[in-house]
Design a protein around this motif. Structure first.
Motif, PDB file in Angstrom:
ATOM      1  N   ASN A  27       0.825  -1.201   0.000  1.00 30.06           N
ATOM      2  CA  ASN A  27       0.000   0.000   0.000  1.00 30.06           C
ATOM      3  C   ASN A  27       0.868   1.265   0.000  1.00 30.06           C
ATOM      4  OD1 ASN A  27      -2.954   0.756   0.296  1.00 30.06           O
ATOM      5  ND2 ASN A  27      -1.985   2.033   1.851  1.00 30.06           N
ATOM      6  N   LYS A  28       1.909   1.217   0.829  1.00 32.93           N
ATOM      7  CA  LYS A  28       2.825   2.362   0.911  1.00 32.93           C
ATOM      8  C   LYS A  28       3.487   2.610  -0.447  1.00 32.93           C
ATOM      9  CE  LYS A  28       6.526   2.936   3.823  1.00 32.93           C
ATOM     10  NZ  LYS A  28       7.221   2.290   4.932  1.00 32.93           N
ATOM     11  N   LYS A  29       3.856   1.529  -1.081  1.00 29.72           N
ATOM     12  CA  LYS A  29       4.502   1.640  -2.395  1.00 29.72           C
ATOM     13  C   LYS A  29       3.567   2.300  -3.401  1.00 29.72           C
ATOM     14  CE  LYS A  29       7.889   0.981  -3.847  1.00 29.72           C
ATOM     15  NZ  LYS A  29       8.888   1.986  -4.158  1.00 29.72           N
ATOM     16  N   LEU A  30       2.312   1.838  -3.426  1.00 26.88           N
ATOM     17  CA  LEU A  30       1.372   2.396  -4.399  1.00 26.88           C
ATOM     18  C   LEU A  30       1.118   3.877  -4.100  1.00 26.88           C
ATOM     19  CD1 LEU A  30      -0.069   1.031  -6.826  1.00 26.88           C
ATOM     20  CD2 LEU A  30      -2.174   1.267  -5.542  1.00 26.88           C
ATOM     21  N   GLU A  31       0.968   4.185  -2.812  1.00 29.35           N
ATOM     22  CA  GLU A  31       0.759   5.590  -2.422  1.00 29.35           C
ATOM     23  C   GLU A  31       1.913   6.464  -2.896  1.00 29.35           C
ATOM     24  OE1 GLU A  31       0.201   5.643   1.804  1.00 29.35           O
ATOM     25  OE2 GLU A  31      -1.981   5.724   1.616  1.00 29.35           O
ATOM     26  N   SER A  32       3.125   5.981  -2.678  1.00 33.52           N
ATOM     27  CA  SER A  32       4.278   6.796  -3.051  1.00 33.52           C
ATOM     28  C   SER A  32       4.319   7.022  -4.552  1.00 33.52           C
ATOM     29  CB  SER A  32       5.582   6.173  -2.536  1.00 33.52           C
ATOM     30  OG  SER A  32       6.061   5.227  -3.450  1.00 33.52           O
ATOM     31  N   LEU A  33       3.934   6.000  -5.315  1.00 34.39           N
ATOM     32  CA  LEU A  33       3.916   6.152  -6.780  1.00 34.39           C
ATOM     33  C   LEU A  33       2.849   7.153  -7.214  1.00 34.39           C
ATOM     34  CD1 LEU A  33       4.425   2.433  -7.805  1.00 34.39           C
ATOM     35  CD2 LEU A  33       5.823   4.313  -8.624  1.00 34.39           C
ATOM     36  N   ILE A  34       1.701   7.106  -6.503  1.00 27.96           N
ATOM     37  CA  ILE A  34       0.626   8.059  -6.823  1.00 27.96           C
ATOM     38  C   ILE A  34       1.075   9.475  -6.457  1.00 27.96           C
ATOM     39  CG2 ILE A  34      -1.711   8.797  -6.204  1.00 27.96           C
ATOM     40  CD1 ILE A  34      -2.438   5.817  -5.920  1.00 27.96           C
ATOM     41  N   ASN A  35       1.697   9.588  -5.283  1.00 24.94           N
ATOM     42  CA  ASN A  35       2.135  10.912  -4.828  1.00 24.94           C
ATOM     43  C   ASN A  35       3.151  11.553  -5.755  1.00 24.94           C
ATOM     44  OD1 ASN A  35       0.416  10.836  -2.707  1.00 24.94           O
ATOM     45  ND2 ASN A  35       1.933  10.072  -1.225  1.00 24.94           N
ATOM     46  N   LYS A  36       4.037  10.726  -6.286  1.00 28.19           N
ATOM     47  CA  LYS A  36       5.008  11.344  -7.202  1.00 28.19           C
ATOM     48  C   LYS A  36       4.493  11.373  -8.651  1.00 28.19           C
ATOM     49  CE  LYS A  36       8.163   7.491  -8.086  1.00 28.19           C
ATOM     50  NZ  LYS A  36       9.455   6.915  -7.960  1.00 28.19           N
ATOM     51  N   LYS A  37       3.211  11.118  -8.779  1.00 23.99           N
ATOM     52  CA  LYS A  37       2.504  11.215 -10.068  1.00 23.99           C
ATOM     53  C   LYS A  37       3.080  10.308 -11.163  1.00 23.99           C
ATOM     54  CE  LYS A  37       0.278  15.639  -9.409  1.00 23.99           C
ATOM     55  NZ  LYS A  37       0.538  15.770  -7.976  1.00 23.99           N
ATOM     56  N   ALA A  38       3.653   9.209 -10.736  1.00 18.96           N
ATOM     57  CA  ALA A  38       4.157   8.232 -11.711  1.00 18.96           C
ATOM     58  C   ALA A  38       2.995   7.433 -12.284  1.00 18.96           C
ATOM     59  CB  ALA A  38       5.154   7.306 -11.052  1.00 18.96           C
ATOM     60  N   ILE A  39       1.941   7.285 -11.471  1.00 18.92           N
ATOM     61  CA  ILE A  39       0.762   6.524 -11.911  1.00 18.92           C
ATOM     62  C   ILE A  39      -0.507   7.284 -11.520  1.00 18.92           C
ATOM     63  CG2 ILE A  39       1.830   4.227 -11.804  1.00 18.92           C
ATOM     64  CD1 ILE A  39       0.563   3.917  -9.021  1.00 18.92           C
ATOM     65  N   LYS A  40      -1.626   6.884 -12.114  1.00 23.50           N
ATOM     66  CA  LYS A  40      -2.894   7.572 -11.838  1.00 23.50           C
ATOM     67  C   LYS A  40      -3.419   7.249 -10.442  1.00 23.50           C
ATOM     68  CE  LYS A  40      -4.979   8.993 -16.066  1.00 23.50           C
ATOM     69  NZ  LYS A  40      -4.964   8.100 -17.229  1.00 23.50           N
ATOM     70  N   LYS A  41      -4.236   8.165  -9.953  1.00 23.49           N
ATOM     71  CA  LYS A  41      -4.827   8.022  -8.617  1.00 23.49           C
ATOM     72  C   LYS A  41      -5.713   6.798  -8.488  1.00 23.49           C
ATOM     73  CE  LYS A  41      -5.457  12.365  -6.199  1.00 23.49           C
ATOM     74  NZ  LYS A  41      -6.167  13.617  -6.302  1.00 23.49           N
ATOM     75  N   LYS A  42      -6.351   6.413  -9.612  1.00 27.75           N
ATOM     76  CA  LYS A  42      -7.284   5.287  -9.526  1.00 27.75           C
ATOM     77  C   LYS A  42      -6.584   3.930  -9.608  1.00 27.75           C
ATOM     78  CE  LYS A  42      -8.442   5.549 -14.375  1.00 27.75           C
ATOM     79  NZ  LYS A  42      -9.251   5.668 -15.465  1.00 27.75           N
ATOM     80  N   SER A  43      -5.265   3.928  -9.469  1.00 28.46           N
ATOM     81  CA  SER A  43      -4.521   2.670  -9.437  1.00 28.46           C
ATOM     82  C   SER A  43      -4.933   1.848  -8.210  1.00 28.46           C
ATOM     83  CB  SER A  43      -3.023   2.943  -9.385  1.00 28.46           C
ATOM     84  OG  SER A  43      -2.621   3.607 -10.558  1.00 28.46           O
ATOM     85  N   LYS A  44      -4.777   0.541  -8.314  1.00 29.15           N
ATOM     86  CA  LYS A  44      -5.292  -0.329  -7.245  1.00 29.15           C
ATOM     87  C   LYS A  44      -4.369  -1.501  -6.951  1.00 29.15           C
ATOM     88  CE  LYS A  44      -9.637   1.032  -6.229  1.00 29.15           C
ATOM     89  NZ  LYS A  44      -9.552   2.415  -6.371  1.00 29.15           N
ATOM     90  N   ILE A  45      -4.586  -2.091  -5.775  1.00 27.89           N
ATOM     91  CA  ILE A  45      -3.934  -3.357  -5.450  1.00 27.89           C
ATOM     92  C   ILE A  45      -5.029  -4.413  -5.386  1.00 27.89           C
ATOM     93  CG2 ILE A  45      -2.432  -4.583  -3.831  1.00 27.89           C
ATOM     94  CD1 ILE A  45      -1.858  -1.724  -2.619  1.00 27.89           C
ATOM     95  N   ILE A  46      -4.881  -5.467  -6.164  1.00 26.12           N
ATOM     96  CA  ILE A  46      -5.872  -6.547  -6.139  1.00 26.12           C
ATOM     97  C   ILE A  46      -5.272  -7.722  -5.376  1.00 26.12           C
ATOM     98  CG2 ILE A  46      -7.377  -8.014  -7.539  1.00 26.12           C
ATOM     99  CD1 ILE A  46      -7.707  -5.024  -8.116  1.00 26.12           C
TER     100      ILE A  46
END
Ligand code: UDP
Ligand code: MG
Length: 313
Positions: A27-46
């Protein structure tokens, strides 16, 4: 290039010992990627719960964040099918999907680089481990033998790559067109083509819990992989048959010569040895053919690979 929507697909089976840490870390990893705008906000972990018998699902529900969605399968179907369930789910919503194990053995920081590679134009990115020191001696060597045998049999798989990889949406859709019951992802993906590259990383020890792939399961996975992708074993069998026939021709000539020389009462060994030898080869032959017939049997029934019990968004 547009910022992509990333879906991380994480199969888990009886992982209660590690699932909380796993959720936090990923979760932390995905958040950090979203925060640095590398990926879209609607990205998810399944997280795909592969019919766990412990309280993995409860823990998943308990620690779930808004970035997490859970697919729970009706029963245990094995890692490959669980992964497929997750990828199937992801394909309608994501631009890229990365599959990873939930035991955190794979270097999570590689995800940043996966995304960068995608932005450079690669549609398949393989995570390749460059060490096997953490594995037991036995696992390391049996794995090496597996890759060597696969290569010998003409199956194009990436050495030391398991299931840590990025797939673009286009590749994902191609992959899901394969309707095989015996789906061996590691063999199919290199077959798809598209622009691909490898990223190397150091694989860690499991932080907690134990491997769900003991020797017998690994062996059966390897046999499945080989027989789903190569008919060379059948051909080798044929070759052995031809060689033995040639050899028996020589023995025949030898027997005839012995007869004419008057040396006919030769020993018992020359009967018994070939008898056992040929018996053994025939049984192995039947076994190999049986393995393929088993595959045809399974494919012809076309049974569904999994059933989804619930989806929690
Ligand atoms: N797994 C699964 N279903 C199974 C067995 C394993 O979903 O029937 C998951 C498991 O929870 C883990 C991943 O597949 O996230 C890889 O399994 P494991 O770590 O045991 O394999 P190893 O790394 O030892 O090869
Ligand atoms: Mg593992």
């Amino acid at each position: 290039m547009q910022t992509p929507t990333l879906y991380l697909v994480v199969p888990c089976y009886n992982e209660s010992e590690i699932i909380k840490l796993s959720i936090e870390t990923i979760n932390k990893k995905l958040e950090s990627l979203i925060n640095k705008k590398a990926i879209k906000k609607k990205s998810k972990i399944i997280f795909v719960n592969d019919g766990s018998k412990d309280n993995t699902l409860d823990l998943l529900k308990q620690y779930k964040t808004k970035l997490i969605e859970i697919i729970s399968l009706s029963t245990n179907k094995g890692h490959q099918n669980a992964l497929l369930a997750g990828l199937n789910y992801a394909k309608d919503n994501c631009d890229i999907a990365i599959s990873l194990d939930c035991d955190l053995q794979d270097d999570i920081d590689l995800i940043d680089k996966f995304v960068e590679k995608y932005k450079e134009g690669f549609e398949i990115v393989y995570g390749v481990r460059n060490n096997r020191k953490e594995d037991s001696f036995f696992k390391a060597y049996s794995a090496m033998a597996f890759y060597k045998i696969m290569k010998f049999l003409g199956v194009d798989i990436v050495y030391n790559h398991a299931d840590y990889r990025l797939l673009s949406n286009r590749v994902l859709k191609c992959l899901l067109e394969f309707k095989e019951v015996n789906l061996f992802l590691r063999g199919i993906i290199p077959m798809l083509g598209f622009k691909s590259c490898k990223l190397y990383y150091k694989r860690n020890k499991r932080v907690a819990g134990e491997s769900k792939y003991p020797f017998i399961k690994m062996l059966s996975f390897a046999i499945d992989g080989i027989t789903s992708f190569s008919i060379k074993p059948l051909r080798i069998l044929n070759l052995i048959g031809i060689l033995i026939s040639l050899f028996s021709l020589i023995i025949g000539i030898w027997a005839l010569i012995s007869y004419f020389i008057g040396n006919t009462i030769s020993g018992w060994t020359s009967i018994v040895v070939p008898m056992y030898f040929l018996g053994g080869i025939q049984i192995i032959g039947l076994g190999i053919i049986g393995e393929y017939i088993g595959k045809i049997y399974k494919e012809s029934k076309k049974r569904p690979l999994y059933f989804v019990d619930e989806i929690i968004k």
